[in-house]
Scaffold this motif. Structure first.
Motif, short mmCIF file in Angstrom:
data_model
loop_
_atom_site.label_atom_id
_atom_site.label_comp_id
_atom_site.label_asym_id
_atom_site.label_seq_id
_atom_site.Cartn_x
_atom_site.Cartn_y
_atom_site.Cartn_z
N GLN A 131 25.79 -1.37 -14.74
CA GLN A 131 27.13 -0.81 -14.50
C GLN A 131 27.16 0.12 -13.28
OE1 GLN A 131 27.47 0.80 -18.61
NE2 GLN A 131 29.32 -0.44 -18.79
N GLU A 132 25.99 0.25 -12.61
CA GLU A 132 25.83 1.13 -11.46
C GLU A 132 26.08 2.59 -11.82
OE1 GLU A 132 28.06 -0.32 -8.15
OE2 GLU A 132 27.05 -2.25 -8.14
N ASP A 133 25.84 2.92 -13.08
CA ASP A 133 25.88 4.31 -13.54
C ASP A 133 24.45 4.84 -13.43
OD1 ASP A 133 26.02 6.72 -14.83
OD2 ASP A 133 26.96 5.95 -16.67
N TYR A 134 24.05 5.19 -12.21
CA TYR A 134 22.65 5.50 -11.94
C TYR A 134 22.21 6.82 -12.55
CZ TYR A 134 23.19 1.63 -8.68
OH TYR A 134 23.46 0.41 -8.14
N LYS A 135 23.13 7.75 -12.70
CA LYS A 135 22.77 9.03 -13.30
C LYS A 135 22.30 8.84 -14.75
CE LYS A 135 24.70 13.55 -14.54
NZ LYS A 135 25.91 14.43 -14.54
N ASP A 136 23.09 8.14 -15.56
CA ASP A 136 22.70 7.91 -16.95
C ASP A 136 21.51 6.96 -17.05
OD1 ASP A 136 24.54 9.59 -18.16
OD2 ASP A 136 26.11 8.06 -18.22
N ALA A 137 21.44 6.01 -16.11
CA ALA A 137 20.29 5.09 -16.12
C ALA A 137 19.00 5.88 -15.87
CB ALA A 137 20.47 4.03 -15.04
N SER A 197 18.44 9.05 -16.45
CA SER A 197 18.16 9.89 -17.62
C SER A 197 17.45 9.08 -18.71
CB SER A 197 19.47 10.47 -18.18
OG SER A 197 19.24 11.16 -19.39
N CYS A 198 17.95 7.88 -19.00
CA CYS A 198 17.33 7.04 -20.04
C CYS A 198 15.94 6.58 -19.65
CB CYS A 198 18.22 5.83 -20.33
SG CYS A 198 19.74 6.23 -21.22
N TYR A 199 15.77 6.15 -18.40
CA TYR A 199 14.47 5.69 -17.95
C TYR A 199 13.43 6.82 -17.99
CZ TYR A 199 16.14 1.10 -16.32
OH TYR A 199 16.64 -0.18 -16.25
N LYS A 200 13.87 8.04 -17.63
CA LYS A 200 12.94 9.18 -17.67
C LYS A 200 12.52 9.50 -19.10
CE LYS A 200 13.91 11.83 -13.45
NZ LYS A 200 14.42 13.13 -12.92
N LYS A 201 13.45 9.39 -20.03
CA LYS A 201 13.11 9.64 -21.44
C LYS A 201 12.11 8.59 -21.94
CE LYS A 201 17.47 11.93 -22.68
NZ LYS A 201 18.75 11.82 -23.42
N ALA A 202 12.32 7.35 -21.54
CA ALA A 202 11.38 6.30 -21.93
C ALA A 202 10.00 6.56 -21.33
CB ALA A 202 11.91 4.93 -21.48
N LEU A 203 9.96 6.98 -20.05
CA LEU A 203 8.70 7.28 -19.39
C LEU A 203 7.97 8.41 -20.09
CD1 LEU A 203 6.64 7.08 -17.10
CD2 LEU A 203 8.16 8.51 -15.69
N ALA A 204 8.70 9.46 -20.44
CA ALA A 204 8.09 10.61 -21.10
C ALA A 204 7.44 10.21 -22.43
CB ALA A 204 9.13 11.70 -21.32
N ILE A 205 8.11 9.34 -23.16
CA ILE A 205 7.56 8.88 -24.44
C ILE A 205 6.30 8.04 -24.21
CG2 ILE A 205 7.99 7.44 -26.46
CD1 ILE A 205 10.96 8.24 -26.24
N GLN A 206 6.35 7.12 -23.24
CA GLN A 206 5.20 6.26 -22.99
C GLN A 206 3.99 7.08 -22.53
OE1 GLN A 206 5.04 3.33 -23.93
NE2 GLN A 206 7.12 2.48 -23.98
N GLN A 207 4.23 8.15 -21.79
CA GLN A 207 3.13 8.99 -21.31
C GLN A 207 2.44 9.73 -22.45
OE1 GLN A 207 5.44 11.19 -18.38
NE2 GLN A 207 4.21 10.31 -16.71
N LYS A 208 3.13 9.90 -23.56
CA LYS A 208 2.57 10.62 -24.71
C LYS A 208 1.79 9.71 -25.67
CE LYS A 208 6.17 14.16 -24.63
NZ LYS A 208 7.37 14.73 -25.31
N GLY A 262 18.94 2.19 -20.33
CA GLY A 262 18.84 2.40 -18.89
C GLY A 262 19.21 1.15 -18.12
N GLY A 263 18.78 -0.01 -18.61
CA GLY A 263 19.11 -1.26 -17.94
C GLY A 263 20.59 -1.56 -17.95
#
Length: 660
Positions: free
Chosen positions: A534-540, A542-553, A528-529
């Motif tokens: 690269q200012e590719d905010y869509k993919d960033a 997506s990655c940050y949300k996946k990381a968040l979902a894992i940390q919440q579990k 995500g970083g």
């Protein structure tokens, strides 16, 4: 690759101006005299001195001489020769310094100089003959027991666990886990010959050592007054790994002799020492802890004899007597033995403990005359269990995990030592590819810490090549290599290569771990970083949300990584102008971080600042100012006043204040 690396390191070292004394010999001699470099007699004296004793530095100016003495590290020992007139000026100013071991007044009028020198205990003698001066200094250097009293005693305590572990592991590595190689002795002799090339007495001893040394003579050579003993003692005291590796055959031979002669009955022995107040405080704070003496430790069974060595005075040092009850049945395999009286060593009834001996520190008290008593006892059976637990992470099948030891040196920021150690291990592991890969990987980390990114990348790639050939494609070690390669490319702003490396790390991690593992979350965060850079905010996003979902579990309720993940998601929402979603994520981040981190943690400041930016965008200036001021409180207390974040938040506060 090694040659290229050391050429680079050498070029860096040559650019550093060193203001230090000789790294080989802790005893240096200074000579202060107005005419030290002008009269033929004094120049001849210098040549005679250097050929018979060694390192000599001359001064004809009092202030420059004093400046040099005060800049000398406290573990150095300076023998100071001074003329009568200049001695009267400088001696009162430097007499109390620990670096100054002794003072000799070299003059024409002995009687008149004895009058002013009588009050200074470090003034050993008033001398009018240069050959007599050399004889006295040689005699002083040979007084082993007296000199050791005023030397730095290298010790570590288990209350400072990492240093204690590192010193013990280093000793055990040198004594038993790194076997000597055939040319160790010749390498050491050549090194010392190069250093002492112009000192006839030392060269003769080195020649005899080279031609006649055998393992059963190691203790005799250790007890002999020579550069071999002095360089070894200094290397041990400074934990100079490069020199210690050269001495490992000698260390092992001395240790084996102590083992072969080891005592079989308990003894009480004594050792006198001058210690600084801070060293004494460290001992006081370590009562009932373990203490490791990180050198060969000489003691005596005669208390009165040892007390005689404590006749030196210093404003900054405390007189200390170690009383040691040593039981060979509880020494955790560290032996001690009696030293026989011989021509090289005058003191009888001495007991020598091998390097790295460990004791229990049981008591510290001060007697009426100011003498401090430190009581040590041999480790008992229950102590052995406790020590084994401390060292458990660093052993495999009762053998030291050498890679783990090297990584501990990195953790302690002893990068130079770690580098030398891993280079040595490369020679040891030439036929063991997996261990070899670990060595190259560690060298990559060391270069990375030094911000030598191109060199680090070469090391990591070399390690990865070995791993790919010898490990399965889903070995987690591959992921670690890809991560470091990705991080280096990220530091070099090569986002394409960084992205490719982290994608490979993610692929391996998903094969090894469950998809909800925290290491998978770390990969998504890094990806995500990179997308964000690269200012590719869509993919960033997506990655940050996946990381968040894992940390919440994750099962823990006190997991600050959840808050950090929310901050990352919020930043991307703000970049996409989705301010309401960003505000909501910053609030959730702040709620988590205030519960799990210190109020002054920088990640808390990220949430406050993000909330302030969104409020400012919405023209809610009072709220924005409040959040900025909270950010400023954290930044001002944790960062320097010149830090970019401090300057930026002050600018935000001024800008918003002007709008109210």
């Amino acid at each position: 690759m090694l040659k290229k690396y050391y050429e680079l390191i050498d070029s860096i070292n040559k650019s550093i101006i060193r203001n230090a004394t000789d790294e080989f010999d802790s005893f240096s001699v200074l000579w202060l005299d107005n005419s030290v470099n002008t009269t033929q007699e004094n120049i001849h004296g210098q040549n005679l001195f250097r050929s018979s004793i060694g390192h000599l530095k001359t001064f004809d100016n009092v202030d420059r001489c004093e400046e040099y003495i005060r800049a000398t590290p406290i573990d150095e020992r300076l023998i100071f020769i001074v003329s009568g007139r200049l001695g009267r000026i400088l001696t009162p100013r430097i007499h109390h310094l620990r670096q100054v071991s002794s003072i000799y007044v070299y003059c024409l009028d002995k009687t008149i100089n004895e009058q002013w020198a009588v009050g200074y205990t470090k003034v050993k003698e008033i001398i009018t003959s240069f050959p007599k001066l050399i004889e006295k200094i040689q005699e002083e250097r040979s007084k082993r027991s007296e000199n050791e009293v005023n030397e730095i005693l290298p010790f570590s305590v288990s209350s400072q666990q990492h240093d204690f572990i590192a010193s013990q592991l280093l000793t055990n590595v040198l004594l038993s886990h790194l076997l000597p190689i055939q040319n160790d002795k010749s390498q050491l002799v050549n090194l010392l010959k190069e250093k002492y090339y112009d000192i006839d007495a030392e060269l003769k001893l080195l020649q005899a050592f080279e031609q006649n040394y055998s393992a059963n003579q190691a203790l005799d050579w250790y007890m002999r007054d020579s550069c071999i003993y002095r360089v070894l003692k200094r290397a041990i005291r400074q934990q100079n790994l490069k020199l210690l590796l050269s001495f490992r055959f000698f260390l092992q031979d001395v240790h084996q002799i102590i083992e072969s002669k080891k005592c079989t009955s308990p003894v009480r022995v004594y050792r006198s020492q001058l210690l600084t107040k801070s060293e004494l405080t460290e001992i006081y704070n370590s009562i009932n802890h373990f203490i490791s003496i990180n050198t060969f430790f000489s003691t005596s069974i005669c208390r009165e004899l040892v007390l005689m060595f404590l006749n030196q005075s210093s404003n900054d040092l405390e007189r200390v007597m170690f009383e040691i009850d040593a039981d060979p049945n509880h020494m955790l395999s560290k032996p001690f033995c009696f030293i026989e009286s011989n021509t090289c060593f005058r003191q009888t009834e001495e007991v020598l403990f091998t390097i790295g001996s460990v004791f229990r520190l049981t008591e510290l008290h001060q007697e009426a005359d100011g003498l401090w008593i430190v009581r040590l006892t041999s480790c008992a059976d229950e102590d052995e269990k406790q020590l084994k637990e401390i060292f458990k992470p660093y052993y495999l099948d009762d053998k030291i995990n050498l890679i783990a030891f090297g990584n501990l040196l990195i953790k302690l920021n002893r990068l130079a030592d770690a580098e030398k150690f891993f280079v040595q291990l490369i020679n040891e592991y030439v036929d063991q590819p997996c261990h070899l890969a670990d060595c190259y990987f560690a060298l990559g980390i060391i270069a990375e810490e030094r911000k030598m990114y191109d060199v680090s990348l070469d090391w990591h790639k070399t390690s990865l090549e070995i791993k790919v050939k010898n490990l399965s494609e889903n070995d987690i070690s591959l992921a670690e290599s890809y991560k470091h390669i990705g991080e280096i490319h990220l530091q070099k702003s090569d986002y394409k290569q960084a992205l490719a490396a982290y994608l490979r790390a993610l692929n391996v991690s998903l094969q090894v771990y469950d998809e909800n593992h925290v290491r998978v979350a770390m990969c998504y965060t890094k990806l995500g970083g990179i997308y964000q850079k690269q200012e590719d905010y869509k993919d960033a996003l997506s990655c940050y949300k996946k990381a968040l979902a894992i940390q919440q579990k994750q099962p823990s309720d006190d997991n600050p990584d959840v808050g950090i993940a929310y901050n990352n998601v919020a930043i991307i929402y703000a970049c996409l102008n989705q301010y309401d979603l960003a505000f909501e994520c910053y609030e959730k981040a702040l709620e988590n971080l205030q519960r799990t981190l210190s109020p002054l943690h920088l990640e808390v400041a990220v949430s406050y600042c993000g909330l302030g930016l969104i409020c400012e965008h919405k023209n809610e200036f009072e709220k924005a100012l409040s959040f900025y001021e909270k950010t400023g409180v954290i930044y001002r207390q944790t960062l320097s006043s010149t830090h970019a974040d401090v300057i930026e938040i002050e600018r935000h506060i001024r800008r918003i204040s002007s709008k109210l």
